[in-house]
Scaffold this motif. Sequence first.
Motif, short mmCIF file in Angstrom:
data_model
loop_
_atom_site.label_atom_id
_atom_site.label_comp_id
_atom_site.label_asym_id
_atom_site.label_seq_id
_atom_site.Cartn_x
_atom_site.Cartn_y
_atom_site.Cartn_z
N ILE A 10 -12.43 63.32 2.36
CA ILE A 10 -11.09 64.22 2.72
C ILE A 10 -9.82 63.36 3.20
O ILE A 10 -8.77 63.42 2.89
CB ILE A 10 -11.35 65.45 3.23
CG1 ILE A 10 -11.98 66.39 2.69
CG2 ILE A 10 -9.80 66.27 3.72
CD1 ILE A 10 -12.59 67.54 3.61
N THR A 11 -10.27 62.49 4.24
CA THR A 11 -9.27 61.70 4.96
C THR A 11 -8.83 60.61 4.26
O THR A 11 -7.75 60.28 3.79
CB THR A 11 -9.78 61.09 6.39
OG1 THR A 11 -10.47 61.99 6.98
CG2 THR A 11 -8.74 60.44 7.19
N ALA A 12 -9.81 60.02 3.44
CA ALA A 12 -9.50 59.06 2.40
C ALA A 12 -8.50 59.37 1.32
O ALA A 12 -7.61 58.57 1.07
CB ALA A 12 -10.79 58.52 1.56
N ILE A 13 -8.78 60.60 0.70
CA ILE A 13 -7.85 60.97 -0.55
C ILE A 13 -6.48 61.27 -0.04
O ILE A 13 -5.36 61.00 -0.59
CB ILE A 13 -8.50 62.29 -1.14
CG1 ILE A 13 -7.78 62.37 -2.69
CG2 ILE A 13 -8.42 63.53 -0.65
CD1 ILE A 13 -7.84 61.33 -3.44
N GLY A 78 -7.21 55.00 14.75
CA GLY A 78 -6.72 53.54 14.69
C GLY A 78 -5.65 53.53 13.33
O GLY A 78 -4.65 53.23 13.57
N VAL A 79 -6.41 53.93 12.24
CA VAL A 79 -5.45 53.96 10.99
C VAL A 79 -4.48 54.85 10.91
O VAL A 79 -3.20 54.37 10.66
CB VAL A 79 -6.43 54.06 9.76
CG1 VAL A 79 -5.71 53.95 8.63
CG2 VAL A 79 -7.94 53.00 9.53
N LEU A 80 -4.61 55.96 11.58
CA LEU A 80 -3.51 56.74 11.81
C LEU A 80 -2.31 56.40 12.37
O LEU A 80 -1.21 56.85 11.95
CB LEU A 80 -4.20 58.22 12.10
CG LEU A 80 -3.54 59.43 11.73
CD1 LEU A 80 -3.47 59.72 10.13
CD2 LEU A 80 -4.06 60.48 12.24
N PRO A 84 1.42 54.11 9.88
CA PRO A 84 2.99 54.33 9.91
C PRO A 84 3.82 53.32 10.87
O PRO A 84 4.75 53.19 10.72
CB PRO A 84 3.04 55.80 10.55
CG PRO A 84 1.49 55.94 10.81
CD PRO A 84 0.73 55.01 10.46
N ALA A 85 3.17 52.94 11.91
CA ALA A 85 3.78 51.97 12.83
C ALA A 85 4.06 50.70 12.24
O ALA A 85 5.28 50.15 12.31
CB ALA A 85 2.83 51.75 14.12
N LEU A 86 3.23 50.41 11.28
CA LEU A 86 3.32 49.07 10.34
C LEU A 86 4.54 49.29 9.38
O LEU A 86 5.29 48.44 9.21
CB LEU A 86 2.10 48.58 9.66
CG LEU A 86 2.17 47.39 8.97
CD1 LEU A 86 2.19 46.18 9.65
CD2 LEU A 86 0.59 47.16 8.29
N VAL A 107 -8.63 49.95 15.30
CA VAL A 107 -9.35 49.91 13.97
C VAL A 107 -10.54 48.90 14.18
O VAL A 107 -11.57 49.38 13.45
CB VAL A 107 -8.35 49.60 13.08
CG1 VAL A 107 -8.82 49.16 11.47
CG2 VAL A 107 -7.24 50.71 12.82
N PHE A 108 -10.25 48.00 14.72
CA PHE A 108 -11.45 46.72 14.76
C PHE A 108 -12.41 47.37 15.38
O PHE A 108 -13.88 47.22 15.10
CB PHE A 108 -10.94 45.44 15.17
CG PHE A 108 -11.87 44.34 15.02
CD1 PHE A 108 -12.70 44.22 13.89
CD2 PHE A 108 -12.03 43.53 16.32
CE1 PHE A 108 -13.29 43.03 13.77
CE2 PHE A 108 -13.04 42.54 16.39
CZ PHE A 108 -13.58 42.34 15.06
#
Length: 124
Positions: A10-13, A78-80, A84-86, A107-108
């Motif tokens: 769900i998160t991936a899509i 981490g990805v969330l 957007p910050a990137l 993320v790492f």
Amino acid sequence: MPNIARMYFITAICFLIAGILVGLKMSIAHDYAAVGAHAHINLLGWVTMALFGAFHALNPRGAATRLAKIQYYVYTLGVLVMTPALYFLLTGNPSLEPIVAVSSLVVFAGVLMFAAIIFRTRAG
Ligand code: HEM
């Protein structure tokens, strides 16, 4: 399918939809400044999360552990934060660099936790 695998898909899509929207915006505006964010949303968000979900679907016993749940929240947070910050960093907000740096480390950490999940999985 284990709940954690479903949560990952769900998160991936959601990330794929966001990544494609950024790609379409770049194409329409002919402004490719955000290409790094587009690539990371799609690859850390869609591709990697779908692979994590597929691994859990194939290993339901490992998917039921506390480590699997904590790993999902650490990696997703981490990805969330990072993507957007990137995006805003690349489109003209250099002050966001420390947030990108710290969230990249989160993320790492999530990836290292997933490595532990893989190494702990027994054959059969
Ligand atoms: C409808 C969907 C998509 C659109 C409209 C789109 C659009 C774009 C655009 C406009 C660029 C910039 C090209 C350039 O700099 O010349 C790009 C680059 C890129 N895209 Fe997508 N994209 C889409 C889907 C995806 C997906 C699903 C992935 C990965 C799973 C992806 C990964 C990448 C990567 C890695 C780059 C960087 C390539 C490079 O710098 O050489 N894209 N995309």
